[in-house]
Design an enzyme around this catalytic site. Structure first.
Site, PDB file in Angstrom:
ATOM      1  N   MET A   1      -8.468  -5.879   2.301  1.00 52.36           N
ATOM      2  CA  MET A   1      -9.218  -7.146   1.817  1.00 52.36           C
ATOM      3  C   MET A   1     -10.373  -7.338   2.567  1.00 52.36           C
ATOM      4  O   MET A   1     -10.984  -8.438   2.744  1.00 52.36           O
ATOM      5  CB  MET A   1      -8.174  -8.308   1.859  1.00 52.36           C
ATOM      6  CG  MET A   1      -6.672  -8.120   1.028  1.00 52.36           C
ATOM      7  SD  MET A   1      -6.128  -9.773   0.440  1.00 52.36           S
ATOM      8  CE  MET A   1      -5.749 -10.389   1.997  1.00 52.36           C
TER       9      MET A   1
ATOM     10  N   SER B   1      -6.818  -9.520  10.377  1.00 51.04           N
ATOM     11  CA  SER B   1      -8.054 -10.280   9.949  1.00 51.04           C
ATOM     12  C   SER B   1      -7.870 -11.828  10.161  1.00 51.04           C
ATOM     13  O   SER B   1      -8.868 -12.305  10.456  1.00 51.04           O
ATOM     14  CB  SER B   1      -8.450 -10.039   8.287  1.00 51.04           C
ATOM     15  OG  SER B   1      -8.352  -8.530   8.235  1.00 51.04           O
TER      16      SER B   1
ATOM     17  N   GLN C   1       5.525  -5.107   2.412  1.00 49.56           N
ATOM     18  CA  GLN C   1       4.515  -4.403   1.480  1.00 49.56           C
ATOM     19  C   GLN C   1       4.522  -3.085   1.484  1.00 49.56           C
ATOM     20  O   GLN C   1       4.728  -2.527   0.394  1.00 49.56           O
ATOM     21  CB  GLN C   1       3.343  -4.992   2.048  1.00 49.56           C
ATOM     22  CG  GLN C   1       1.935  -4.309   1.439  1.00 49.56           C
ATOM     23  CD  GLN C   1       0.738  -5.006   1.785  1.00 49.56           C
ATOM     24  OE1 GLN C   1       0.241  -5.809   1.451  1.00 49.56           O
ATOM     25  NE2 GLN C   1      -0.090  -4.165   2.581  1.00 49.56           N
TER      26      GLN C   1
ATOM     27  N   HIS D   1      -7.335  -1.298  10.433  1.00 49.47           N
ATOM     28  CA  HIS D   1      -7.844  -0.676   9.170  1.00 49.47           C
ATOM     29  C   HIS D   1      -8.496   0.754   9.457  1.00 49.47           C
ATOM     30  O   HIS D   1      -8.288   1.829   8.727  1.00 49.47           O
ATOM     31  CB  HIS D   1      -8.771  -1.542   8.460  1.00 49.47           C
ATOM     32  CG  HIS D   1      -8.827  -2.923   8.190  1.00 49.47           C
ATOM     33  ND1 HIS D   1      -8.968  -4.046   8.724  1.00 49.47           N
ATOM     34  CD2 HIS D   1      -7.624  -3.167   6.975  1.00 49.47           C
ATOM     35  CE1 HIS D   1      -8.411  -5.077   8.020  1.00 49.47           C
ATOM     36  NE2 HIS D   1      -7.620  -4.509   7.072  1.00 49.47           N
TER      37      HIS D   1
ATOM     38  N   GLN E   1      -2.101 -12.772  -5.024  1.00 49.12           N
ATOM     39  CA  GLN E   1      -1.136 -12.641  -4.018  1.00 49.12           C
ATOM     40  C   GLN E   1      -1.109 -13.890  -2.975  1.00 49.12           C
ATOM     41  O   GLN E   1      -0.344 -13.874  -2.202  1.00 49.12           O
ATOM     42  CB  GLN E   1      -1.439 -11.329  -3.339  1.00 49.12           C
ATOM     43  CG  GLN E   1      -2.768 -11.380  -2.106  1.00 49.12           C
ATOM     44  CD  GLN E   1      -2.732  -9.811  -1.589  1.00 49.12           C
ATOM     45  OE1 GLN E   1      -2.955  -9.067  -2.471  1.00 49.12           O
ATOM     46  NE2 GLN E   1      -2.654  -9.706  -0.201  1.00 49.12           N
TER      47      GLN E   1
HETATM   48  P1  AMP Z   1      -5.342  -6.046   4.731  1.00 53.31           P
HETATM   49  O1  AMP Z   1      -6.825  -5.951   4.635  1.00 53.31           O
HETATM   50  O2  AMP Z   1      -4.943  -7.393   5.770  1.00 53.31           O
HETATM   51  O3  AMP Z   1      -4.746  -6.452   3.301  1.00 53.31           O
HETATM   52  O4  AMP Z   1      -4.749  -4.807   5.182  1.00 53.31           O
HETATM   53  C1  AMP Z   1      -5.195  -3.576   4.640  1.00 53.31           C
HETATM   54  C2  AMP Z   1      -4.250  -2.155   5.236  1.00 53.31           C
HETATM   55  O5  AMP Z   1      -4.584  -2.494   6.679  1.00 53.31           O
HETATM   56  C3  AMP Z   1      -2.875  -2.922   5.080  1.00 53.31           C
HETATM   57  O6  AMP Z   1      -2.028  -1.380   4.626  1.00 53.31           O
HETATM   58  C4  AMP Z   1      -2.258  -3.276   6.207  1.00 53.31           C
HETATM   59  O7  AMP Z   1      -0.887  -3.088   6.345  1.00 53.31           O
HETATM   60  C5  AMP Z   1      -3.197  -2.577   7.273  1.00 53.31           C
HETATM   61  N1  AMP Z   1      -3.385  -3.155   8.453  1.00 53.31           N
HETATM   62  C6  AMP Z   1      -3.550  -4.233   8.858  1.00 53.31           C
HETATM   63  N2  AMP Z   1      -3.419  -4.579  10.049  1.00 53.31           N
HETATM   64  C7  AMP Z   1      -3.235  -3.449  10.727  1.00 53.31           C
HETATM   65  C8  AMP Z   1      -3.025  -3.139  12.048  1.00 53.31           C
HETATM   66  N3  AMP Z   1      -3.002  -4.011  13.062  1.00 53.31           N
HETATM   67  N4  AMP Z   1      -2.768  -1.950  12.287  1.00 53.31           N
HETATM   68  C9  AMP Z   1      -2.436  -1.024  11.420  1.00 53.31           C
HETATM   69  N5  AMP Z   1      -2.643  -1.371   9.844  1.00 53.31           N
HETATM   70  C10 AMP Z   1      -3.074  -2.598   9.713  1.00 53.31           C
END
Ligand code: AMP
Length: 305
Positions: A40, A196, A163, A47, A71
């Site tokens: 996102m 984020s 998730q 990420h 969501q």
């Molecule tokens: P989001 O942008 O929050 O939807 O996250 C996108 C992807 O990045 C998802 O698969 C999250 O689980 C992963 N993600 C978010 N934070 C972390 C983190 N601290 N370490 C590893 N992966 C992450």
């Protein structure tokens, strides 16, 4: 903490329509593997670690940036969710990725869709009860993105463990030909999981936010130092975790502490280290909601198989 090695900046091909994405496929991707990282945006090192992994394991990496409205429930942070597209593109330009898919909401959702993915069992787990639209929204958008991007592999963070488990089950249940892989949670030096949403924390709240990680780690340490491998009471483990959270006055709410199966996130009465378990929790520090989780016993082998 190990910082990610960045390479020299490149110009990235930006794709904004489904047709363009599909044409891209036909033109460039015959018989090659495609690693997909849906996000996102408001990218951070968590990420980027997924992108690094995709680059190691597949021929082409595609990232998507889409703040998925379906969501979010009413009253959640859809409107104020951090949007930092310029900076995201700058970060992405340092990686050898093939493209970044940044669709508009109109591009993704038709005005009156008839079908969506409804993982009804997940509305009953703690995170699903707290966020009523979340799992249906996530499953639907990821299913749509898989159909658009057509990756061979997709990478998700352990940070959002329920998730990940849901999406791994979804590709299995619906015969979607994508290998869904988990990657470890990247943390700040005090243990706070990168997110984020951490920008919502005030400096005072940020200073204490790692209490969530510390409380989960206390539970894992207790399990792994226990003399018995079986029948560890989850009531006791939950109260142990709660007692650590209660030492911090800025924790304004403990929404749940879950000790669940690594296969389907169903709550367990007792933990058997050979079967493994996931301890996860959602709390509020001030008004900011934080989630985190750790793996107990054999859960590591199940999640990272
Ligand atoms: P989001 O942008 O929050 O939807 O996250 C996108 C992807 O990045 C998802 O698969 C999250 O689980 C992963 N993600 C978010 N934070 C972390 C983190 N601290 N370490 C590893 N992966 C992450």
């Amino acid at each position: 903490m190990k910082r990610i090695q960045l390479i020299k900046r490149r110009t990235i091909h930006t794709i904004s329509t489904i047709n363009e994405m599909r044409n891209y496929h036909k033109k460039y991707l015959n018989n090659q593997t495609i690693g997909f990282i849906p996000t996102m945006g408001a990218l951070h090192e968590g990420h980027l670690s997924l992108i690094e992994r995709g680059l190691k394991e597949t021929d082409n990496v595609i990232v998507s940036i889409f703040v998925n409205p379906t969501q979010f429930s009413i009253g959640e942070d859809l409107d104020k969710y951090p949007r930092t597209i310029e900076n995201d593109l700058k970060l992405l330009s340092k990686f050898n990725i093939k493209g970044v898919f940044i669709p508009s909401t109109k591009e993704i959702y038709s005005p009156n869709p008839l079908c969506h993915v409804e993982p009804s069992e997940f509305s009953k787990i703690y995170e699903g009860e707290k966020r009523p639209n979340f799992f249906s929204g996530v499953a639907t958008i990821v299913c749509k993105l898989f159909n658009i991007v057509q990756p061979t592999h997709a990478y998700f963070g352990q940070k959002d463990i329920s998730q990940f488990i849901l999406l791994r089950r979804m590709v299995d249940d619906l015969n979607i030909p994508v290998l869904v892989k988990a990657s470890p949670t990247l943390r700040e030096s005090d243990g706070l999981a990168m997110s984020s949403r951490n920008v919502y924390l005030t400096p005072t709240e940020r200073n204490v936010a790692s209490i969530l990680y510390k409380s989960l780690q206390t539970c894992v340490d207790y399990c792994e130092n226990s003399t018995s491998n079986t029948n560890l009471s989850t009531n006791y483990l939950r109260s142990l975790t709660k007692s650590v959270l209660e030492t911090e006055p800025l924790v304004s709410e403990i929404q749940y502490i879950s000790i669940a199966s690594p296969y389907d996130m169903k709550e367990l009465d007792s933990v058997n280290l050979n079967d493994g378990a996931i301890i996860s929790a959602a709390i509020k520090v001030g008004s900011v909601r934080l989630i985190d989780n750790l793996l107990i016993g054999n859960a590591k082998n199940i999640i990272y198989n």
